[in-house]
Write an enzyme that holds these catalytic residues in place. Sequence first.
Site, short mmCIF file in Angstrom:
data_model
loop_
_atom_site.label_atom_id
_atom_site.label_comp_id
_atom_site.label_asym_id
_atom_site.label_seq_id
_atom_site.Cartn_x
_atom_site.Cartn_y
_atom_site.Cartn_z
NE ARG A 92 -3.81 -2.28 2.37
CZ ARG A 92 -3.61 -3.45 2.93
NH1 ARG A 92 -2.47 -3.72 3.54
NH2 ARG A 92 -4.54 -4.38 2.89
CG ASP A 152 -6.68 -4.07 8.28
OD1 ASP A 152 -6.00 -4.68 7.45
OD2 ASP A 152 -6.91 -2.85 8.21
NE ARG A 155 -9.49 -8.18 4.57
CZ ARG A 155 -8.79 -7.36 3.80
NH1 ARG A 155 -7.74 -6.71 4.28
NH2 ARG A 155 -9.13 -7.18 2.53
CG HIS A 179 -5.49 -0.51 5.65
ND1 HIS A 179 -5.95 -1.77 5.99
CD2 HIS A 179 -5.82 -0.33 4.34
CE1 HIS A 179 -6.55 -2.31 4.93
NE2 HIS A 179 -6.47 -1.46 3.92
#
Length: 317
Positions: A92, A152, A155, A179
Site C-alpha cells: 500500500r 482489518d 477480517r 492499514h
Amino acid sequence: MTQMTKVSRVALIGSGFVGSSYAFALFNQGLAAELVIIDANRKKAEGDAMDLNHGLPFASNMRIWAGDYSDCKDADLVVITAGANQAPGETRLDLIGKNANIFKSIVTSVMESGFDGLFLVATNPVDVLTYATWKYSGLPAHRVIGSGTILDTARLRYLLGEKIGVDPRNVHAYIMGEHGDTELPVWSNVSIGGQPLEHYRKTHGNPTQEELDEIFVNVRDAAYHIIERKGATYYGIAMGLARLTKAILKNENSVLSVSGLLTGQYGLDDVYIGVPAVVNRQGIRDIYELHLSEEEMQKLHHSASVLKQAISSVFPK
C-alpha cells in the site's frame, strides 16, 4: 438550501471497484437521501448512476446522479475512493507517489465548492492520504477520517469467530496501526461475548497462540491473497465504508477502528493511524485509548514511525 429542506447528501469521488461497491451498499441500506457520483471518467459515473437508479423500485428512495465538484457544496460527507489501485506484489505504501498528487487536486476542488462537511478517505495508503486530505483541506482533524483498520478488524473478527464457532458480531477485537504490513492485533483487549480471550482460552483450550498467530497473518496478508485471485478487494471495504457512513449520518457515537490524528494519545502525535475512536455526526469525537501491553505499544510505535516516514515523503519537515 434551508434547514427545513436539508437532506443528507453523500458525494462519492471515484467510481471504480471500491466506489461502485460502496454506492451499491449505501443504496441497499438506505443510508442517505442523495448520492452524487463524481469520477474523472464521467461516462462511468453516469453508467453507475443509471444502473443504481434502475434498482429504485426494489429499494428505499434515494436521489442518485453523476455530478461534479460543485455538487460537494451541500454534501454532508465526501467519500474518496479515487486513485491508483494496488497491483500484485505492490504494498500500500508503494502507492504514495501515485496518489498524493491526485489527492491534492481532488481535495482542492472539493474545498473550492464551499464544502463544509466531513471527509471519509478509503484510498491507499489510507493513513498517509487521510493526513494529506487534512492538510490540503484545512479542516479540523476530527472532520477528516480514514477507513483505517476497520476492514482489518472485520477480517480478524470473522476469522477468530470462524475458528471458535462464534458469530463474529460477538467477537470484540481490534487491529491497530497502519492499514498495511506493520499493523498489529490487540490480543490483550479481545473478548468473546464479554469473556476475555485469555479466560476463554483457559476454559476451552483453544485457540492456541500458534493458531492466533496464523489468524493474524491471514488478516494482515488478506489483500495480497485476494488481489492475486481477483485483482482487487472491494466488497469488504465497501461494507466498512457503509458502516462508517451510518455511524456518521445517524450520529451513533459508535466505536470503530478508523484512521484518526493522534495528538498525544498512546504517546504519539502528528500521525494519522488506525485506532478505535468514537464516531458521530461531527466526525471523530474521541480517540478511544486502550490499555495496551508493552509489546503492543512497541509495535504501535513502530507502525507510527513507518507512517511518519511515509508522510514526510509528501510533507517534508
